[in-house]
Design an enzyme around this catalytic site. Structure first.
Site, PDB file in Angstrom:
ATOM      1  N   GLU A 175       0.836  -1.206   0.000  1.00 14.25           N
ATOM      2  CA  GLU A 175       0.000   0.000   0.000  1.00 14.25           C
ATOM      3  C   GLU A 175       0.863   1.245   0.000  1.00 14.25           C
ATOM      4  O   GLU A 175       2.049   1.212   0.339  1.00 14.25           O
ATOM      5  CB  GLU A 175      -0.956   0.014   1.190  1.00 14.25           C
ATOM      6  CG  GLU A 175      -0.368  -0.423   2.518  1.00 14.25           C
ATOM      7  CD  GLU A 175       0.733   0.450   3.057  1.00 14.25           C
ATOM      8  OE1 GLU A 175       0.613   1.697   2.917  1.00 14.25           O
ATOM      9  OE2 GLU A 175       1.705  -0.087   3.608  1.00 14.25           O
ATOM     10  N   GLU A 318       4.323  -0.557   1.591  1.00  9.47           N
ATOM     11  CA  GLU A 318       4.586  -0.682   0.159  1.00  9.47           C
ATOM     12  C   GLU A 318       4.525  -2.118  -0.350  1.00  9.47           C
ATOM     13  O   GLU A 318       4.355  -2.365  -1.530  1.00  9.47           O
ATOM     14  CB  GLU A 318       5.956  -0.111  -0.226  1.00  9.47           C
ATOM     15  CG  GLU A 318       6.164   1.350   0.098  1.00  9.47           C
ATOM     16  CD  GLU A 318       7.554   1.853  -0.297  1.00  9.47           C
ATOM     17  OE1 GLU A 318       7.756   3.069  -0.231  1.00  9.47           O
ATOM     18  OE2 GLU A 318       8.410   1.007  -0.672  1.00  9.47           O
TER      19      GLU A 318
END
Length: 351
Positions: A175, A318
């Site tokens: 994310e 991430e």
């Protein structure tokens, strides 16, 4: 019937017979019983999830879903939301942490814009599935509408369905979104009933005063929106995030398609938590990549029933933890597939 409902109907229990067969095969390898520890767990689980004793783990993809959050207006992050698209461009250029670790692990990274408050004008490599330009400020009302939450769930489900079509063997979650530890803390607080103070940490590195404010904002949002802990879609709608919804959709879609899904850290696990609350069988398809420094992560993992693979004091997000964990999961599969049996090696079964 919408795609979320049809996806939920497709989720079946993991193949228990294959799980037993894989363990029996591992027990006959040239080693003492259980001596490769969790690597054996990884191998047998991937076999059972994928439906074959010979899983092909060549193609692995991490989906980094990106979205902005209206709650950043409350000063809950050390960075402004303008950093989200800046980091997106860095990721598209291959310079983000997840890019480096994914290259190391032989994993492809796909960045999906599900809710960034920025117009990318068809930036090369970006998957544009924008549902809205960020969520609303949940301290003042619901983060999104139910239709927006369903649309974002569909984004993730669509990626999982595409994985099935492409022959992707393992999917990972990641994310990108300034402020997204705030809705993640709100989600676990709403579902578990544990106090916000016990679940909320510093995110991007806020000081004590900002942390106190973050706790106050989450408490205010929960009191105002009153999310129903028995309705994960209601929780997602009222205090969640678009990228969190897409992660939940990816997890649901992977479970429906028989694809192992490697869930990254705190924010990714918020999405996995929503998915597992929507269907109990989802838990068996999840690999928890690592233990985040964020204190609420432990409570999420306990709720899901997942044991993290790594504990490296990481909190970047991430998909960085997922990239690292995928290598270990693949190692477990290779033990199952490639390690000699006692008979093949001509070794007496006395180890």
């Amino acid at each position: 019937m919408n795609i979320v409902e049809t996806t939920l109907e497709r989720i079946k229990p993991v193949n228990a017979e294959l799980l037993q067969q894989a363990q029996a095969k591992l027990d006959n390898k040239t080693k003492p019983l259980g001596s490769l520890g969790r690597l054996e767990e990884f191998g047998r689980r991937v076999a059972a999830i994928s439906g074959t004793m010979n899983p092909d783990t060549t193609k692995k993809v991490i989906f980094t879903f990106a979205g902005d959050h209206g709650v950043t207006d409350e000063g809950v992050s050390a960075f402004p939301k303008e950093v989200t698209p800046q980091m997106a461009f860095n990721m598209l250029a291959g310079g983000a942490g997840v890019n480096v670790l994914a290259r190391h692990a032989g994993v492809e990274v796909r960045l999906v814009d599900v809710g960034m408050d920025y117009d990318f004008n068809g930036a090369l490599g970006l998957i544009d599935r924008k549902v809205a330009r960020g969520t609303k400020n949940f301290a003042k009302g619901p983060a999104m509408t139910r239709d927006q939450a369903l649309a974002a769930l569909k984004v993730g489900i669509d990626q999982a369905d595409q994985c099935k079509a492409e022959g992707v063997a393992m999917a990972g979650t990641g994310e990108l979104g300034i402020g997204n530890t705030t809705p993640s803390s709100a989600i676990i607080a709403a579902i578990s009933g544990i106090s916000v103070k016990d679940l909320t940490h510093r995110g991007t590195g806020i000081n004590d005063a900002a942390l106190a404010n973050k706790i106050r904002v989450i408490e205010q949002g929960l009191a105002l929106n009153r999310p129903d802990p028995k309705d994960p879609l209601d929780v997602l709608t009222k205090v969640g995030g678009l990228e969190i919804a897409a992660i939940a959709g990816l997890v649901l879609g992977c479970a429906a398609n028989g694809i192992p899904v490697v869930v990254d850290g705190f924010i990714s696990t918020a999405g996995a938590l929503i998915a597992s609350e929507m269907h109990p069988n989802v838990r068996d398809y999840i690999f928890a990549a690592h233990a985040s420094v964020e204190i609420g992560h432990r409570f999420m993992l306990e709720r899901i029933g997942a044991t993290p693979i790594l504990d490296l004091n990481m909190r970047l997000g991430e998909g960085t933890g997922a990239a690292l964990a995928m290598g270990l999961i693949e190692a477990g599969v290779k033990v199952l597939k490639e390690m000699a049996t006692f008979e093949q090696a001509g070794v007496a079964e006395q180890l």
